[in-house]
Design a protein around this motif. Structure first.
Motif, PDB file in Angstrom:
ATOM      1  N   ALA A  47      17.390  37.082   6.920  1.00 20.21           N
ATOM      2  CA  ALA A  47      17.384  38.521   7.237  1.00 20.21           C
ATOM      3  C   ALA A  47      17.037  39.323   5.986  1.00 20.21           C
ATOM      4  N   ILE A  48      15.747  39.458   5.728  1.00 19.23           N
ATOM      5  CA  ILE A  48      15.291  40.160   4.537  1.00 19.23           C
ATOM      6  C   ILE A  48      14.227  41.186   4.905  1.00 19.23           C
ATOM      7  N   TYR A  49      14.167  42.266   4.096  1.00 18.61           N
ATOM      8  CA  TYR A  49      13.084  43.233   4.241  1.00 18.61           C
ATOM      9  C   TYR A  49      11.812  42.687   3.609  1.00 18.61           C
ATOM     10  N   ASN A  50      11.968  42.125   2.421  1.00 22.72           N
ATOM     11  CA  ASN A  50      10.807  41.644   1.691  1.00 22.72           C
ATOM     12  C   ASN A  50      11.244  40.712   0.568  1.00 22.72           C
ATOM     13  N   LEU A  51      10.260  40.144  -0.103  1.00 22.82           N
ATOM     14  CA  LEU A  51      10.478  39.266  -1.257  1.00 22.82           C
ATOM     15  C   LEU A  51       9.483  39.680  -2.329  1.00 22.82           C
ATOM     16  N   SER A 100       6.159  43.360 -11.958  1.00 23.45           N
ATOM     17  CA  SER A 100       5.978  42.957 -10.570  1.00 23.45           C
ATOM     18  C   SER A 100       4.610  42.306 -10.385  1.00 23.45           C
ATOM     19  N   LEU A 101       4.603  41.164  -9.711  1.00 20.91           N
ATOM     20  CA  LEU A 101       3.360  40.449  -9.436  1.00 20.91           C
ATOM     21  C   LEU A 101       2.917  40.653  -7.991  1.00 20.91           C
ATOM     22  N   LEU A 102       3.794  40.362  -7.067  1.00 19.72           N
ATOM     23  CA  LEU A 102       3.449  40.433  -5.651  1.00 19.72           C
ATOM     24  C   LEU A 102       4.687  40.809  -4.851  1.00 19.72           C
ATOM     25  N   LEU A 103       4.468  41.606  -3.822  1.00 18.43           N
ATOM     26  CA  LEU A 103       5.524  41.996  -2.894  1.00 18.43           C
ATOM     27  C   LEU A 103       5.089  41.581  -1.499  1.00 18.43           C
ATOM     28  N   ILE A 104       5.910  40.776  -0.826  1.00 18.71           N
ATOM     29  CA  ILE A 104       5.594  40.332   0.540  1.00 18.71           C
ATOM     30  C   ILE A 104       6.622  40.912   1.487  1.00 18.71           C
ATOM     31  N   GLN A 105       6.151  41.673   2.458  1.00 19.56           N
ATOM     32  CA  GLN A 105       7.066  42.197   3.474  1.00 19.56           C
ATOM     33  C   GLN A 105       7.436  41.086   4.448  1.00 19.56           C
ATOM     34  N   LEU A 163      10.288  35.058 -11.740  1.00 12.85           N
ATOM     35  CA  LEU A 163      11.496  35.329 -10.967  1.00 12.85           C
ATOM     36  C   LEU A 163      11.117  35.754  -9.557  1.00 12.85           C
ATOM     37  N   CYS A 164      11.873  35.279  -8.588  1.00 10.74           N
ATOM     38  CA  CYS A 164      11.717  35.814  -7.241  1.00 10.74           C
ATOM     39  C   CYS A 164      12.989  36.557  -6.863  1.00 10.74           C
TER      40      CYS A 164
END
Lengths: 113, 113
Positions: free
Chosen positions: A29-33, A46-51, A89-90
């Motif tokens: 249950a996550i909004y994004n990573l 920040s490298l990448l944001l995945i919804q 880091l994630c």
């Protein structure tokens, strides 16, 4: 409680190799990573944001994938270079609780020339 | 350059002394956060401010106080520093407290002797 794990903790590869960094999380249950890079003694970039609705994101030689149902994300780095040496880091943003990012402890990458 | 600015970059305190870490962002973000980073433990949330005028505790708030001075500035205060507060402190901001990613400052390295 959401937990984020990154394995391995450290990795050394020769220049030019394609490599995969792993991130796993216990609650889907996550909004994004978000994937970050941290150079020694520096802040996080920040490298990448995945919804949560997305499967992957790409930026240059970087590709991040997300499999929310299995609680996993991978960061793929193509044709690695010595300049890629850093800690990666994630972090996941839960949809419940405090809604704030929860971080893994990172993978320290060294790319050898 | 636009972003998150933290001051000071380095600080040494004696046990019992007080100090305030400053953070300012110029991206018109609503949400701001304070994390600490310790070896082997990743980043842990100290306090956050979802919007101007609100603050809430995170995972490790004991020994700290915060002030959201205005939309741009979010300060972290150590009233009586302890050696256990030796850490690297990061401020971050986000457009809103939900599906957006974070932008981090470059950090403050604090040593309490």
């Amino acid at each position: 409680k959401q937990e984020v794990t990154q394995i391995p903790a450290a990795l050394s590869v020769p220049e030019g190799e394609n490599l995969v960094l792993n991130c796993s999380f216990t609650d889907s249950a996550i909004y994004n990573l978000q994937w970050f890079r941290q150079d020694p003694g520096k802040g996080l970039t920040s490298l990448l944001l995945i919804q949560s609705s997305q499967r992957e994101q790409t930026s240059g030689r970087l590709n991040a994938s997300l499999d929310k149902s299995s609680g996993r994300s991978t960061l793929y780095i193509a044709a690695s270079q010595p300049g890629d040496s850093a800690t990666y880091l994630c972090a996941v943003r839960p949809t419940s609780g405090t809604y704030k990012y929860i971080f893994g402890t990172g993978t320290r990458l060294k790319v050898l020339a | 350059n636009a972003g998150v600015t933290q001051t000071p970059k380095f600080q040494v305190l004696k046990t019992g002394q007080s100090m305030t870490l400053q953070c300012a962002q110029d991206m018109n973000h609503n949400s701001m956060y304070w994390y600490r980073q310790d070896p082997g433990m990743g980043l842990r949330l100290i306090y956050y401010s979802a919007s101007e005028g609100t603050t809430d505790k995170g995972e490790v708030p004991n020994g700290y106080n915060v002030s959201r001075l205005n939309k741009r500035e979010f300060s972290l205060r150590l009233e009586s520093a302890a050696p256990s507060q030796t850490s690297v402190y990061f401020c971050a901001s986000s457009p809103a407290d939900s599906v957006y990613g974070y932008t981090f400052g470059s950090g403050t390295r604090l040593t309490v002797v």
